[in-house]
Scaffold this motif. Sequence first.
Motif, PDB file in Angstrom:
ATOM      1  N   ASP A   1     -24.074 -11.942  -1.820  1.00  9.18           N
ATOM      2  CA  ASP A   1     -24.758 -11.841  -3.123  1.00  9.18           C
ATOM      3  C   ASP A   1     -24.401 -12.994  -4.066  1.00  9.18           C
ATOM      4  N   GLY A   2     -23.609 -13.977  -3.584  1.00  6.28           N
ATOM      5  CA  GLY A   2     -23.268 -15.136  -4.399  1.00  6.28           C
ATOM      6  C   GLY A   2     -21.992 -14.968  -5.203  1.00  6.28           C
ATOM      7  N   ARG A   3     -21.378 -13.794  -5.125  1.00 13.71           N
ATOM      8  CA  ARG A   3     -20.114 -13.579  -5.826  1.00 13.71           C
ATOM      9  C   ARG A   3     -18.963 -13.790  -4.864  1.00 13.71           C
ATOM     10  N   ILE A   4     -17.750 -13.850  -5.423  1.00 15.32           N
ATOM     11  CA  ILE A   4     -16.537 -13.999  -4.630  1.00 15.32           C
ATOM     12  C   ILE A   4     -15.734 -12.706  -4.770  1.00 15.32           C
ATOM     13  N   LEU A   5     -15.461 -12.054  -3.648  1.00 15.02           N
ATOM     14  CA  LEU A   5     -14.667 -10.829  -3.646  1.00 15.02           C
ATOM     15  C   LEU A   5     -13.190 -11.186  -3.578  1.00 15.02           C
ATOM     16  N   LEU A   6     -12.441 -10.792  -4.585  1.00 17.84           N
ATOM     17  CA  LEU A   6     -10.986 -10.886  -4.537  1.00 17.84           C
ATOM     18  C   LEU A   6     -10.559  -9.611  -3.806  1.00 17.84           C
ATOM     19  N   ASP A   7     -10.410  -9.729  -2.498  1.00 18.28           N
ATOM     20  CA  ASP A   7     -10.229  -8.560  -1.655  1.00 18.28           C
ATOM     21  C   ASP A   7      -8.803  -8.049  -1.626  1.00 18.28           C
ATOM     22  N   ASN A   8      -7.854  -8.933  -1.817  1.00 18.80           N
ATOM     23  CA  ASN A   8      -6.452  -8.522  -1.809  1.00 18.80           C
ATOM     24  C   ASN A   8      -5.672  -9.330  -2.827  1.00 18.80           C
ATOM     25  N   LEU A   9      -4.822  -8.648  -3.565  1.00 15.29           N
ATOM     26  CA  LEU A   9      -3.822  -9.282  -4.435  1.00 15.29           C
ATOM     27  C   LEU A   9      -2.624  -8.353  -4.406  1.00 15.29           C
ATOM     28  N   HIS A  10      -1.559  -8.793  -3.735  1.00 18.05           N
ATOM     29  CA  HIS A  10      -0.395  -7.939  -3.550  1.00 18.05           C
ATOM     30  C   HIS A  10       0.889  -8.700  -3.819  1.00 18.05           C
ATOM     31  N   ALA A  11       1.804  -8.031  -4.499  1.00 13.15           N
ATOM     32  CA  ALA A  11       3.170  -8.530  -4.656  1.00 13.15           C
ATOM     33  C   ALA A  11       4.085  -7.582  -3.887  1.00 13.15           C
ATOM     34  N   LEU A  12       5.123  -8.140  -3.341  1.00 11.81           N
ATOM     35  CA  LEU A  12       6.110  -7.344  -2.616  1.00 11.81           C
ATOM     36  C   LEU A  12       6.673  -6.272  -3.548  1.00 11.81           C
ATOM     37  N   PRO A  13       6.749  -5.008  -3.105  1.00 10.95           N
ATOM     38  CA  PRO A  13       7.385  -4.000  -3.953  1.00 10.95           C
ATOM     39  C   PRO A  13       8.772  -4.494  -4.373  1.00 10.95           C
ATOM     40  N   GLY A  14       9.058  -4.324  -5.638  1.00 15.21           N
ATOM     41  CA  GLY A  14      10.294  -4.858  -6.204  1.00 15.21           C
ATOM     42  C   GLY A  14      10.057  -6.191  -6.900  1.00 15.21           C
ATOM     43  N   ARG A  15       8.920  -6.838  -6.591  1.00 15.86           N
ATOM     44  CA  ARG A  15       8.556  -8.103  -7.242  1.00 15.86           C
ATOM     45  C   ARG A  15       7.350  -7.927  -8.161  1.00 15.86           C
ATOM     46  N   THR A  16       6.839  -6.695  -8.265  1.00 18.39           N
ATOM     47  CA  THR A  16       5.742  -6.466  -9.200  1.00 18.39           C
ATOM     48  C   THR A  16       6.280  -6.656 -10.617  1.00 18.39           C
ATOM     49  N   ARG A  17       5.415  -7.064 -11.510  1.00 14.68           N
ATOM     50  CA  ARG A  17       5.749  -7.323 -12.919  1.00 14.68           C
ATOM     51  C   ARG A  17       6.759  -8.473 -13.059  1.00 14.68           C
ATOM     52  N   SER A  18       6.796  -9.362 -12.045  1.00 13.50           N
ATOM     53  CA  SER A  18       7.711 -10.494 -12.089  1.00 13.50           C
ATOM     54  C   SER A  18       6.980 -11.816 -12.311  1.00 13.50           C
ATOM     55  N   GLY A  19       5.661 -11.776 -12.380  1.00 15.23           N
ATOM     56  CA  GLY A  19       4.861 -12.982 -12.544  1.00 15.23           C
ATOM     57  C   GLY A  19       4.207 -13.457 -11.261  1.00 15.23           C
ATOM     58  N   VAL A  20       4.595 -12.893 -10.125  1.00 15.05           N
ATOM     59  CA  VAL A  20       4.017 -13.292  -8.841  1.00 15.05           C
ATOM     60  C   VAL A  20       2.510 -13.032  -8.826  1.00 15.05           C
ATOM     61  N   GLY A  21       2.100 -11.853  -9.257  1.00 15.66           N
ATOM     62  CA  GLY A  21       0.676 -11.516  -9.269  1.00 15.66           C
ATOM     63  C   GLY A  21      -0.124 -12.441 -10.163  1.00 15.66           C
ATOM     64  N   TRP A  78       0.825  -1.208   0.000  1.00  9.77           N
ATOM     65  CA  TRP A  78       0.000   0.000   0.000  1.00  9.77           C
ATOM     66  C   TRP A  78       0.859   1.257   0.000  1.00  9.77           C
ATOM     67  N   ARG A  79       1.933   1.266   0.769  1.00 12.22           N
ATOM     68  CA  ARG A  79       2.787   2.463   0.809  1.00 12.22           C
ATOM     69  C   ARG A  79       3.409   2.734  -0.552  1.00 12.22           C
ATOM     70  N   SER A  80       3.717   1.690  -1.280  1.00 17.60           N
ATOM     71  CA  SER A  80       4.300   1.841  -2.611  1.00 17.60           C
ATOM     72  C   SER A  80       3.240   2.196  -3.654  1.00 17.60           C
ATOM     73  N   ALA A  81       2.179   1.401  -3.723  1.00 17.10           N
ATOM     74  CA  ALA A  81       1.169   1.563  -4.783  1.00 17.10           C
ATOM     75  C   ALA A  81       0.273   2.778  -4.578  1.00 17.10           C
ATOM     76  N   TYR A  82       0.012   3.151  -3.332  1.00 20.92           N
ATOM     77  CA  TYR A  82      -0.971   4.197  -3.059  1.00 20.92           C
ATOM     78  C   TYR A  82      -0.368   5.530  -2.649  1.00 20.92           C
ATOM     79  N   ALA A  83       0.961   5.657  -2.752  1.00 20.69           N
ATOM     80  CA  ALA A  83       1.596   6.952  -2.463  1.00 20.69           C
ATOM     81  C   ALA A  83       1.022   7.991  -3.421  1.00 20.69           C
ATOM     82  N   GLY A  84       0.553   9.100  -2.865  1.00 25.58           N
ATOM     83  CA  GLY A  84      -0.044  10.149  -3.678  1.00 25.58           C
ATOM     84  C   GLY A  84      -1.507   9.891  -4.001  1.00 25.58           C
ATOM     85  N   ILE A  85      -2.033   8.731  -3.602  1.00 23.16           N
ATOM     86  CA  ILE A  85      -3.444   8.399  -3.837  1.00 23.16           C
ATOM     87  C   ILE A  85      -4.199   8.411  -2.507  1.00 23.16           C
TER      88      ILE A  85
END
Length: 174
Positions: free
Chosen positions: A85-105, A27-34
Motif C-alpha cells: 500500500d506504499g507505507r512502511i510497516l515497523l514490524d518489530n521494535l524490541h529492547a532486551l528486558p532490563g534495557r527498556t526505558r534506557s534509550g535503546v528503543g 515477548w515473554r516479558s511484555a506480553y505476559a498476561g496478554i
Amino acid sequence: MTDSAVTVRAGARGDATRIAALHTASWRSAYAGIMPDSFLNGPLSADRLALWQQRLADNPSAAGLFVAECGPELVGFVYLIPRPDGRILLDNLHALPGRTRSGVGTLLFRRALRWAATEYPGCAVYLEVLQENKPAIAFYERHGGRRTDARLGRFEQGFELPEFEYTWTPPFSA
C-alpha cells in the motif's frame, strides 16, 4: 551511532539466532498476561527462530533491520517492511528486558525513521501494537505516533487480540 556504549548497526543474516532469542525474551516479558501462556511458555522460541531464519533468507541483505549492541550483547532491534500500500510497516521494535526505558528503543526508533525517509521518501511509517501493551503505547505516543486504527489482530498461532495502529507521516520528528 552510539549512546552510552550502545551502538546501532545494520543487521545481517548472521544475527538471526540472537534476534530470535531477544524477540522471545521481549515477548515473554511484555506480553505476559496478554498473549496465551501456552504460546509464550511453549513454542515461542522455536516460532521466533523460524521467523527470523525465514525473514533473513528471504531478505539476504537484511534491508530494514537494525540491531543495537552494547559490547558483544544484543540489546535491541528494529525491523521495517515496505508494504504494497506504499507505507512502511515497523514490524518489530524490541529492547532486551532490563534495557527498556534506557534509550535503546529511542535510538532504534530514530534510526528506523531515518532509514524510511532515505529509502522510501514521502512514505508513512506505521505499526500495530496490542491494546493491552500500555508501556509500548506510551512510548509511541511520546514519539509522535498518531493512532489511526483499532482492530482485532489475528495471529497465525491461532489467537486474536485487540490492537491499535499508529502512524508517522513524513517529515518525521521522533
